[in-house]
Motif scaffolding. Sequence first.
Motif, PDB file in Angstrom:
ATOM      1  N   GLU A 198       7.175  -4.194  -2.688  1.00 37.86           N
ATOM      2  CA  GLU A 198       7.290  -3.821  -1.730  1.00 37.86           C
ATOM      3  C   GLU A 198       6.455  -3.605  -0.473  1.00 37.86           C
ATOM      4  O   GLU A 198       6.655  -4.073   0.612  1.00 37.86           O
ATOM      5  N   ARG A 199       5.258  -3.245  -0.586  1.00 39.27           N
ATOM      6  CA  ARG A 199       4.248  -3.386  -0.168  1.00 39.27           C
ATOM      7  C   ARG A 199       3.378  -4.443   0.134  1.00 39.27           C
ATOM      8  O   ARG A 199       3.545  -5.180   1.720  1.00 39.27           O
ATOM      9  N   TYR A 200       3.505  -5.434  -0.645  1.00 39.00           N
ATOM     10  CA  TYR A 200       3.434  -7.270  -0.231  1.00 39.00           C
ATOM     11  C   TYR A 200       3.794  -7.874   0.912  1.00 39.00           C
ATOM     12  O   TYR A 200       3.895  -8.623   1.883  1.00 39.00           O
ATOM     13  N   ARG A 201       5.023  -7.768   0.535  1.00 36.91           N
ATOM     14  CA  ARG A 201       6.044  -7.846   1.239  1.00 36.91           C
ATOM     15  C   ARG A 201       6.274  -7.510   3.220  1.00 36.91           C
ATOM     16  O   ARG A 201       6.128  -7.702   3.739  1.00 36.91           O
ATOM     17  N   ALA A 202       6.160  -6.660   2.277  1.00 37.00           N
ATOM     18  CA  ALA A 202       6.347  -5.879   4.028  1.00 37.00           C
ATOM     19  C   ALA A 202       4.654  -5.914   4.991  1.00 37.00           C
ATOM     20  O   ALA A 202       4.945  -6.002   6.123  1.00 37.00           O
ATOM     21  N   LEU A 203       3.856  -6.154   3.979  1.00 35.82           N
ATOM     22  CA  LEU A 203       2.525  -6.613   4.784  1.00 35.82           C
ATOM     23  C   LEU A 203       2.227  -8.134   5.265  1.00 35.82           C
ATOM     24  O   LEU A 203       2.319  -8.185   6.035  1.00 35.82           O
ATOM     25  N   LEU A 204       2.473  -8.792   5.064  1.00 42.12           N
ATOM     26  CA  LEU A 204       3.261 -10.410   4.990  1.00 42.12           C
ATOM     27  C   LEU A 204       5.505 -10.217   6.231  1.00 42.12           C
ATOM     28  O   LEU A 204       4.284 -10.884   7.183  1.00 42.12           O
ATOM     29  N   GLN A 205       5.549  -9.366   6.622  1.00 45.98           N
ATOM     30  CA  GLN A 205       6.774  -8.946   7.349  1.00 45.98           C
ATOM     31  C   GLN A 205       5.613  -8.252   9.210  1.00 45.98           C
ATOM     32  O   GLN A 205       6.139  -9.263   9.699  1.00 45.98           O
ATOM     33  N   ARG A 206       5.221  -7.517   8.808  1.00 44.45           N
ATOM     34  CA  ARG A 206       4.447  -7.183   9.239  1.00 44.45           C
ATOM     35  C   ARG A 206       2.965  -8.095  10.500  1.00 44.45           C
ATOM     36  O   ARG A 206       2.928  -8.010  10.942  1.00 44.45           O
ATOM     37  N   GLY A 208       3.749 -11.458  10.517  1.00 41.05           N
ATOM     38  CA  GLY A 208       4.071 -12.699  10.693  1.00 41.05           C
ATOM     39  C   GLY A 208       4.390 -13.812  10.293  1.00 41.05           C
ATOM     40  O   GLY A 208       4.188 -14.750  10.551  1.00 41.05           O
ATOM     41  N   THR A 209       3.750 -13.126   8.698  1.00 42.41           N
ATOM     42  CA  THR A 209       4.136 -14.859   7.652  1.00 42.41           C
ATOM     43  C   THR A 209       5.460 -15.048   6.982  1.00 42.41           C
ATOM     44  O   THR A 209       5.746 -15.461   6.825  1.00 42.41           O
ATOM     45  N   LEU A 210       6.132 -13.851   6.995  1.00 42.06           N
ATOM     46  CA  LEU A 210       7.222 -13.945   6.492  1.00 42.06           C
ATOM     47  C   LEU A 210       8.221 -13.192   7.404  1.00 42.06           C
ATOM     48  O   LEU A 210       8.544 -11.911   7.856  1.00 42.06           O
ATOM     49  N   ALA A 211       9.709 -13.742   7.424  1.00 44.27           N
ATOM     50  CA  ALA A 211      10.856 -13.442   8.098  1.00 44.27           C
ATOM     51  C   ALA A 211      11.361 -12.318   7.493  1.00 44.27           C
ATOM     52  O   ALA A 211      11.599 -11.654   6.398  1.00 44.27           O
ATOM     53  N   GLU A 212      11.977 -10.815   8.173  1.00 45.97           N
ATOM     54  CA  GLU A 212      12.684  -9.522   7.810  1.00 45.97           C
ATOM     55  C   GLU A 212      13.112 -10.145   6.520  1.00 45.97           C
ATOM     56  O   GLU A 212      13.668  -9.464   5.872  1.00 45.97           O
ATOM     57  N   ASP A 213      14.057 -11.195   6.966  1.00 48.39           N
ATOM     58  CA  ASP A 213      15.070 -12.053   5.495  1.00 48.39           C
ATOM     59  C   ASP A 213      14.382 -12.818   4.784  1.00 48.39           C
ATOM     60  O   ASP A 213      15.459 -13.484   4.027  1.00 48.39           O
ATOM     61  N   GLY A 214      13.423 -13.067   4.829  1.00 55.08           N
ATOM     62  CA  GLY A 214      12.837 -14.317   4.463  1.00 55.08           C
ATOM     63  C   GLY A 214      12.226 -14.248   2.867  1.00 55.08           C
ATOM     64  O   GLY A 214      12.549 -13.139   2.158  1.00 55.08           O
ATOM     65  N   ASP A 215      12.827 -15.833   1.979  1.00 53.31           N
ATOM     66  CA  ASP A 215      12.263 -15.146   0.786  1.00 53.31           C
ATOM     67  C   ASP A 215      11.379 -15.978   0.339  1.00 53.31           C
ATOM     68  O   ASP A 215      10.132 -16.540   0.933  1.00 53.31           O
ATOM     69  N   PHE A 216      10.604 -15.496  -0.767  1.00 55.18           N
ATOM     70  CA  PHE A 216       9.922 -15.996  -1.763  1.00 55.18           C
ATOM     71  C   PHE A 216      10.390 -16.960  -2.302  1.00 55.18           C
ATOM     72  O   PHE A 216      11.107 -16.776  -2.846  1.00 55.18           O
ATOM     73  N   TRP A 217       9.185 -18.530  -3.048  1.00 54.73           N
ATOM     74  CA  TRP A 217      10.405 -19.733  -3.555  1.00 54.73           C
ATOM     75  C   TRP A 217       9.734 -19.208  -5.317  1.00 54.73           C
ATOM     76  O   TRP A 217       9.068 -20.539  -5.302  1.00 54.73           O
TER      77      TRP A 217
END
Length: 374
Positions: A198-206, A208-217
């Motif tokens: 969750e911290r990793y995902r929040a960092l990327l969203q904060r 601008g690397t990952l959209a709010e609803d973005g996926d990792f593949w």
Amino acid sequence: MGRPCTFGIEEEYLLVALDSGRVLSAPSAALTRLCREVLGACFAEEMFRSQIELASPVFDTLHQARAFLTEQRQRLSQALAGEGAGLYCAASHPSAQWLRQHPRATPHFRQLFDDYRLVARRSLLNGLHVHVGVPPGLDRMQVINRVLYWLPLLLALSTSSPYWGGQDTGYMSYRRVVCGEWPHMGLPEPLPDWSAYERYRALLQRTGTLAEDGDFWWAIRPSRRFPTVELRICDGCPRLEDALAIAGLFRHLVEHAQGRHTGTASREMRWITQENYWRALRHGRQGVFIGIEEQQPVSAEAWLAQLQVQCPADSADAERAFMGAWRILREGTSADHQRELLAAAIAEGEDKAGALHRVVKLVVSETGGVVLHR
């Protein structure tokens, strides 16, 4: 071991012309409607107009999965045959002109093509995805860490993409080579638990690397839509029995991981997994891998034997999955069969185009039982 897990399977298919074997770059709206009508709620669009996905319901047993997928493949193949089209389930088409393919125009896919440009345009690829349910309260990132080491073995069992653009790539899974051009599509980040995820995902969203609803593949990931871990490393399997063996092994690994309480894999095990991943996509079942016992070189057969020792079969489905995996190692994957067929065709005097056409004919026949017209 934990309790038995439910699971689901997703298969991607290309639509090809039965007369030429070529990928239909712009299938008609009527043909897409036909696919949707046959598959119903299990139909899903994919990146290209020439590609569709079958997303299964939730299964409890491999018998259920076999019955459902056999019926759906056959029904869809027969319906498409009436329109001069066929299903192609191998991970790459040997002679497709990917630049001629038409991207799907829905907003989600349009955004993918805008963001990733030529990388997205090149990704005319079919994968096998397997979801396995994880009970509430169990940390899915920890489950992923516990099964990660074995993922390259599952890739080696699935390889079906040796050809690209009319050429032998030298790889058993060229699909995974192309996947490496995308961000967040290799092995998952070494995150010890759900909190770190969750911290990793929040960092990327904060940032601008990952959209709010973005996926990792990632090659394996926690699904955002379902309480599952999703296997994504595997090539599409024309032979359904291969797909079922892999799905059964992955389910067995996840069930076995429920009873363990280790955290993230060691740095050294990550190195080994990454190396085995490259060897699997390059050499498939014929590769020499780094085994879990004393980290010595092992064949794919010895590696599978180590898996049986580490995670012994404790159910009829697990037994069937291991038997299927041994059969694949003995008889070969789709990539092996494609290469053998092309070599035989050329030895019989076929030119390169004719030999590649035979490869397409084999895959279409294995996928849905329909034969190309020539």
